[in-house]
Design a protein around this motif. Sequence first.
Motif, PDB file in Angstrom:
ATOM      1  N   ASP A  78      12.429 -11.817  -3.321  1.00 38.47           N
ATOM      2  CA  ASP A  78      13.058 -11.431  -2.050  1.00 38.47           C
ATOM      3  C   ASP A  78      12.169 -10.473  -1.265  1.00 38.47           C
ATOM      4  O   ASP A  78      12.080 -10.559  -0.041  1.00 38.47           O
ATOM      5  CB  ASP A  78      14.427 -10.789  -2.298  1.00 38.47           C
ATOM      6  N   PHE A  79      11.514  -9.523  -1.974  1.00 37.82           N
ATOM      7  CA  PHE A  79      10.570  -8.634  -1.268  1.00 37.82           C
ATOM      8  C   PHE A  79       9.530  -9.481  -0.533  1.00 37.82           C
ATOM      9  O   PHE A  79       9.183  -9.220   0.611  1.00 37.82           O
ATOM     10  CB  PHE A  79       9.844  -7.705  -2.263  1.00 37.82           C
ATOM     11  N   PHE A  80       9.052 -10.526  -1.236  1.00 37.15           N
ATOM     12  CA  PHE A  80       8.004 -11.375  -0.661  1.00 37.15           C
ATOM     13  C   PHE A  80       8.568 -12.239   0.471  1.00 37.15           C
ATOM     14  O   PHE A  80       8.018 -12.287   1.569  1.00 37.15           O
ATOM     15  CB  PHE A  80       7.372 -12.247  -1.752  1.00 37.15           C
ATOM     16  N   CYS A 112       7.230   9.754   4.547  1.00 36.96           N
ATOM     17  CA  CYS A 112       5.887  10.223   4.901  1.00 36.96           C
ATOM     18  C   CYS A 112       5.164   9.129   5.687  1.00 36.96           C
ATOM     19  O   CYS A 112       4.482   9.396   6.690  1.00 36.96           O
ATOM     20  CB  CYS A 112       5.128  10.574   3.620  1.00 36.96           C
ATOM     21  N   GLU A 113       5.363   7.894   5.238  1.00 32.84           N
ATOM     22  CA  GLU A 113       4.699   6.763   5.912  1.00 32.84           C
ATOM     23  C   GLU A 113       5.227   6.592   7.339  1.00 32.84           C
ATOM     24  O   GLU A 113       4.466   6.307   8.262  1.00 32.84           O
ATOM     25  CB  GLU A 113       4.913   5.493   5.085  1.00 32.84           C
ATOM     26  N   LEU A 114       6.535   6.789   7.524  1.00 33.79           N
ATOM     27  CA  LEU A 114       7.109   6.708   8.870  1.00 33.79           C
ATOM     28  C   LEU A 114       6.550   7.822   9.753  1.00 33.79           C
ATOM     29  O   LEU A 114       6.169   7.578  10.900  1.00 33.79           O
ATOM     30  CB  LEU A 114       8.641   6.800   8.784  1.00 33.79           C
ATOM     31  N   LYS A 135       6.009   7.335  -9.388  1.00 30.69           N
ATOM     32  CA  LYS A 135       7.034   7.759 -10.349  1.00 30.69           C
ATOM     33  C   LYS A 135       8.164   6.740 -10.459  1.00 30.69           C
ATOM     34  O   LYS A 135       8.992   6.829 -11.360  1.00 30.69           O
ATOM     35  CB  LYS A 135       7.618   9.102  -9.934  1.00 30.69           C
ATOM     36  N   LEU A 136       8.220   5.798  -9.499  1.00 24.31           N
ATOM     37  CA  LEU A 136       9.240   4.744  -9.522  1.00 24.31           C
ATOM     38  C   LEU A 136       8.647   3.430 -10.029  1.00 24.31           C
ATOM     39  O   LEU A 136       9.284   2.379  -9.965  1.00 24.31           O
ATOM     40  CB  LEU A 136       9.801   4.530  -8.101  1.00 24.31           C
ATOM     41  N   GLY A 137       7.399   3.473 -10.439  1.00 23.67           N
ATOM     42  CA  GLY A 137       6.751   2.261 -10.934  1.00 23.67           C
ATOM     43  C   GLY A 137       6.162   1.400  -9.844  1.00 23.67           C
ATOM     44  O   GLY A 137       5.805   0.244 -10.088  1.00 23.67           O
TER      45      GLY A 137
END
Length: 259
Positions: A78-80, A112-114, A135-137
Amino acid sequence: MTYQNILVERHDAVTLITLNRPQALNALNTAVLADLIDAFAAFDADPDQRCAVLTGSGEKAFAAGADIKEMVDKPAADFFLQDFFSGWQRGVVGTRKPWIAAVNGFALGGGCELAMMADFILASDTAKFGQPEIKLGVAPGMGGSQRLTRAVGKAKAMEMCLTGRMMGAEEAERSGLVARIVPAADLLADALKTAATIAAMPPLAAMVNKEMVNLAFESGLAQGIQSERRLFQLLTATEDKREGMTAFVEKRPAVWVGR
Ligand code: CO8
């Protein structure tokens, strides 16, 4: 237009957009993105709006990242298939008018990216920046590995991405990530005042200046200089160029027409 996840106010020629999920530290989910895409498109299309400020509601966070609860069970396919996160590039980075991120606390991961998608960042003295996705993999997915590295250099970006450590406001200013630090209580007023200064500039020149500086970020030196020269030449054809230079010679304030 009213939104579920953001607040939009007009302050004369400045649009103020506030991320408004304080209970989740303004975490960025699909619904927030949809609201932001709409709000930025409306801002870009409104000839009376000249500069925008994006901030977070509550005192704690600008945005604590992409919404982990939305992603935790989402299958990779789904991400893809949804090309997850691609809307940020089209709908937010693609904004042609200038906008400022007023970072009032945590700006982590997607937060941070936003902030780094903005034309520049004003940070409260309480701001904290980080890319803790490891840290979330996972890893940054909205441009963080690229924009942070260009902003602060490889050593700091690599350390932050690999350890997840946060960078405080002073280090962020020293490293070139933020334009200025403002006391937390004054951040919004300062950001609106700065935006009003930009909004009072000739609007075509503001858009071109934004495009030029972004070119330095995104292209090689020779191409950037060539494009700068062409864009400069383009501006010399505007009525505002004639007005700005004539007003200087006549020692009077310029009156911009935006053409
Ligand atoms: N997503 C969802 N909910 C969040 C998020 C988040 N990113 N951050 C905070 N919240 C929620 C908490 O779950 C909590 O909700 P509840 O009260 O219902 O439990 C509420 O906000 C308050 O948070 P805390 O209780 O944790 O507040 P603290 O003051 O104790 O801690 C922190 C504040 C340090 C900011 C902490 O909340 C935290 O570490 N948040 C997560 C930060 C993070 O890891 N961000 C990165 C997210 S991933 C990302 O942005 C990009 C992923 C790219 C993936 C690419 C795939 C293609």
